[in-house]
Design an enzyme around this catalytic site. Structure first.
Site, PDB file in Angstrom:
ATOM      1  N   ASP A 176      61.073  55.033  65.576  1.00 13.35           N
ATOM      2  CA  ASP A 176      59.665  55.078  65.970  1.00 13.35           C
ATOM      3  C   ASP A 176      59.533  55.170  67.489  1.00 13.35           C
ATOM      4  OD1 ASP A 176      56.899  54.872  65.812  1.00 13.35           O
ATOM      5  OD2 ASP A 176      56.977  53.281  64.320  1.00 13.35           O
ATOM      6  N   ASP A 177      58.752  56.139  67.954  1.00 14.55           N
ATOM      7  CA  ASP A 177      58.404  56.276  69.375  1.00 14.55           C
ATOM      8  C   ASP A 177      59.600  56.618  70.269  1.00 14.55           C
ATOM      9  OD1 ASP A 177      55.857  55.610  68.589  1.00 14.55           O
ATOM     10  OD2 ASP A 177      55.643  53.875  69.889  1.00 14.55           O
ATOM     11  N   CYS A 206      52.255  58.518  64.555  1.00 14.56           N
ATOM     12  CA  CYS A 206      53.204  58.067  63.525  1.00 14.56           C
ATOM     13  C   CYS A 206      52.971  58.633  62.128  1.00 14.56           C
ATOM     14  CB  CYS A 206      53.187  56.543  63.454  1.00 14.56           C
ATOM     15  SG  CYS A 206      53.859  55.724  64.915  1.00 14.56           S
ATOM     16  N   HIS A 251      54.184  55.875  56.871  1.00 13.09           N
ATOM     17  CA  HIS A 251      53.408  54.916  57.652  1.00 13.09           C
ATOM     18  C   HIS A 251      52.670  53.953  56.725  1.00 13.09           C
ATOM     19  CE1 HIS A 251      51.224  53.480  61.199  1.00 13.09           C
ATOM     20  NE2 HIS A 251      50.153  53.430  60.426  1.00 13.09           N
ATOM     21  N   ASP A 283      60.207  60.158  65.647  1.00 13.73           N
ATOM     22  CA  ASP A 283      58.985  60.696  65.030  1.00 13.73           C
ATOM     23  C   ASP A 283      58.074  61.406  66.039  1.00 13.73           C
ATOM     24  OD1 ASP A 283      58.094  58.346  66.243  1.00 13.73           O
ATOM     25  OD2 ASP A 283      56.959  57.631  64.506  1.00 13.73           O
ATOM     26  N   HIS A 284      58.168  61.073  67.299  1.00 12.00           N
ATOM     27  CA  HIS A 284      57.457  61.788  68.369  1.00 12.00           C
ATOM     28  C   HIS A 284      57.936  61.228  69.692  1.00 12.00           C
ATOM     29  CE1 HIS A 284      55.154  58.096  68.280  1.00 12.00           C
ATOM     30  NE2 HIS A 284      54.774  58.372  67.042  1.00 12.00           N
TER      31      HIS A 284
END
Length: 502
Positions: A36-37, A75, A129, A331-332
């Protein structure tokens, strides 16, 4: 809902054929590591400050994608893109609370695809999510998914100890109508506690256990998806990971303004940082706070890296690596103060550029990298082809926007697409506009427009990463010939959907 899931499974099972052209070949396992992130500020991507030895050694085993991009920098939609192979603009889902089955009730997710071909699909941590009113998807797993906390604290001396904080409420679907009345949690925490005090340590431990349990079913290949949550806020990581870094060595971005000439609505400032203490509610942030955020991000990243290392070590110890495809995916990206922006939620480079590492035994060569542009949606068809399964494009009910990257895995100089595509929604004059973007090796064009309205109503952004990697100026008016060329490419993509239903 159960009937829908059963229908999808039956339809999919009927359309599927044998798992491989060579039925005697062992079916490969799949280890999907979602983070994540995570932006590509790793040692293997050239970041000299990052302490990420385990992701670096994973990159050394296979292929590193230098130009991989998410399809939407937030997300839930990004995870829909991964699990369905469908872009947000094909689904019409851009928010955190909408479940993908509102758009495609009978969709066959990536793990469902493998389940219906005989794989055992298990998930731990955060894959789809859960939170903000959204929920997991029971049909995507052979056994019930095992979630863990995204936001949690261990400091009994914290001002909010024992209280439900805003972000904890969001991610646990509690008191969603009262978020503004809840206290802000701490933005960071550095305690002398064991790794398993926080979620990623427990996710790694459970991942190790699932790998061990897989040896009890040697005839059944596994698809194990582990979703690590750091470096997502809050930056809660054991103190030993904070101690890896000298805060004074972090280089703060010098460009702290939005790109000159960009639409005012295209950017952002603090975003979700507003829900954490002691972050001020409005910018600017002091240098001390900015350095603390960078320190926390890197410390959390190193903590996550150590947990991934435990899983990789066990995979090797059990002698499973030779028949296991491994994918590491962020994810990004994440703004760390560039443009004066923080977190994600934009169409700019730092929010959309992601790490993507792939190890495919017998296919990828160790220590290789490629400048092939790749998208999150490409992972679905790539894994399917690597496993020797029928191509999903005609076998699933959802739009399949991804392209298999297997030719690139075999030869990093091969090219299967000439651009990556992503999007983000914004409000303009009371209407929702979708910023559809294409990223070539040199340029990014963003077209902000109400879907269905004429092209001349669009606001345009153009960035040249060869001449201006920091995105200091919007060049759309200065380079009309480049804009025209890229608009032709963008015109080959369908208009964005604005509500569920395909």
């Amino acid at each position: 809902m159960t009937r829908l899931f059963l229908t999808a499974a039956l339809v999919f099972a009927c359309t599927a054929s044998a798992h491989s052209a060579n039925p005697t070949a062992p079916r490969p396992n799949v280890l999907l590591l979602c983070v994540d992130d995570l932006k590509p500020v790793l040692g293997c991507y050239g970041d000299t400050l990052a302490k990420t030895p385990n992701l670096d050694r994973l990159a050394a085993r296979g292929l590193r994608f230098d130009l991989a991009y998410c399809n939407q920098a937030v997300c839930s939609p990004s995870r829909n893109n991964l699990m369905l192979g469908s872009r947000s603009t094909s689904l019409g889902i851009y928010g955190l609370k909408e479940n993908f089955r509102e758009a495609v009730p009978h969709a066959a997710t990536l793990t469902q695809y493998f389940m219906n071909q005989g794989w055992r699909a298990e998930g731990v941590g955060k894959i789809l999510h859960k939170g903000h009113g959204n929920h997991d998807d029971a049909a995507s797993w052979s056994v019930p998914f095992q979630p863990d906390s995204v936001v949690e604290y261990q400091d009994p001396a914290s001002p909010t100890a024992g209280q439900l904080t805003r972000e904890e409420a969001y991610f646990s679907n509690q008191q969603l109508g009262k978020i503004g009345s809840l206290p802000r949690g701490q933005a960071w925490e550095a305690l002398d506690v064991p790794d398993k005090a926080y979620a990623d340590g427990r996710i790694a431990d459970e991942g190790v256990k699932r790998l061990q349990d897989s040896r009890l079913r040697p005839e059944t290949p596994f698809f194990l998806a582990l979703g690590f949550v750091k470096p997502h806020l809050p930056f809660t990581a054991p103190k030993k990971y904070w101690d890896l870094y000298d805060r004074a060595k972090f280089i703060l971005p010098t460009l702290r303004n939005a790109p000159e000439g960009a639409p005012g609505y295209a950017g952002k400032t603090l975003g979700e940082l507003n829900n954490y203490d002691p972050i001020p509610q409005r910018p600017p942030l002091s240098e001390e706070i900015r350095r603390q955020i960078l320190h926390g991000y890197y410390a959390s990243m190193s903590y996550m890296d150590a947990q991934v290392g435990k899983v990789l070590d066990e995979l090797d110890r059990l002698k499973l690596a030779d028949n296991t495809i491994i994918v590491l995916w962020g994810d990004h990206g994440w703004h760390l103060g560039d443009h004066g922006m923080w977190t994600k939620h934009t169409n700019y480079e730092q929010a959309n550029h992601i790490p993507l590492l792939m190890v495919a035994p017998g296919v990828t060569k160790p220590g290789t990298h490629t400048r092939q542009l790749a998208e999150t949606v490409d992972i679905y068809p790539t894994l399917v082809e690597l496993a020797g399964l029928p191509a999903p494009a005609s076998a699933v009910p959802q739009p399949m926007d991804g392209i298999s990257l297997v030719p690139v895995l075999k030869d990093p100089k091969k090219r299967v697409r000439d651009h990556a595509y992503h999007a983000f929604p914004r409000q303009r004059d009371g209407k929702q506009v979708i910023g559809r973007a294409i990223r070539t090796e040199r340029y990014r064009l963003v077209e902000w427009k109400v879907p269905g309205e004429p092209p001349e109503t669009a606001d345009l952004e153009l960035y040249d990463y060869q001449a201006d990697p920091a995105e200091s100026r919007n060049l759309a008016k200065e380079k009309p010939e480049v804009v025209a060329e890229l608009q032709k490419i963008l015109g080959g993509h369908p208009e964005a959907k604005t509500k569920p239903g395909v």
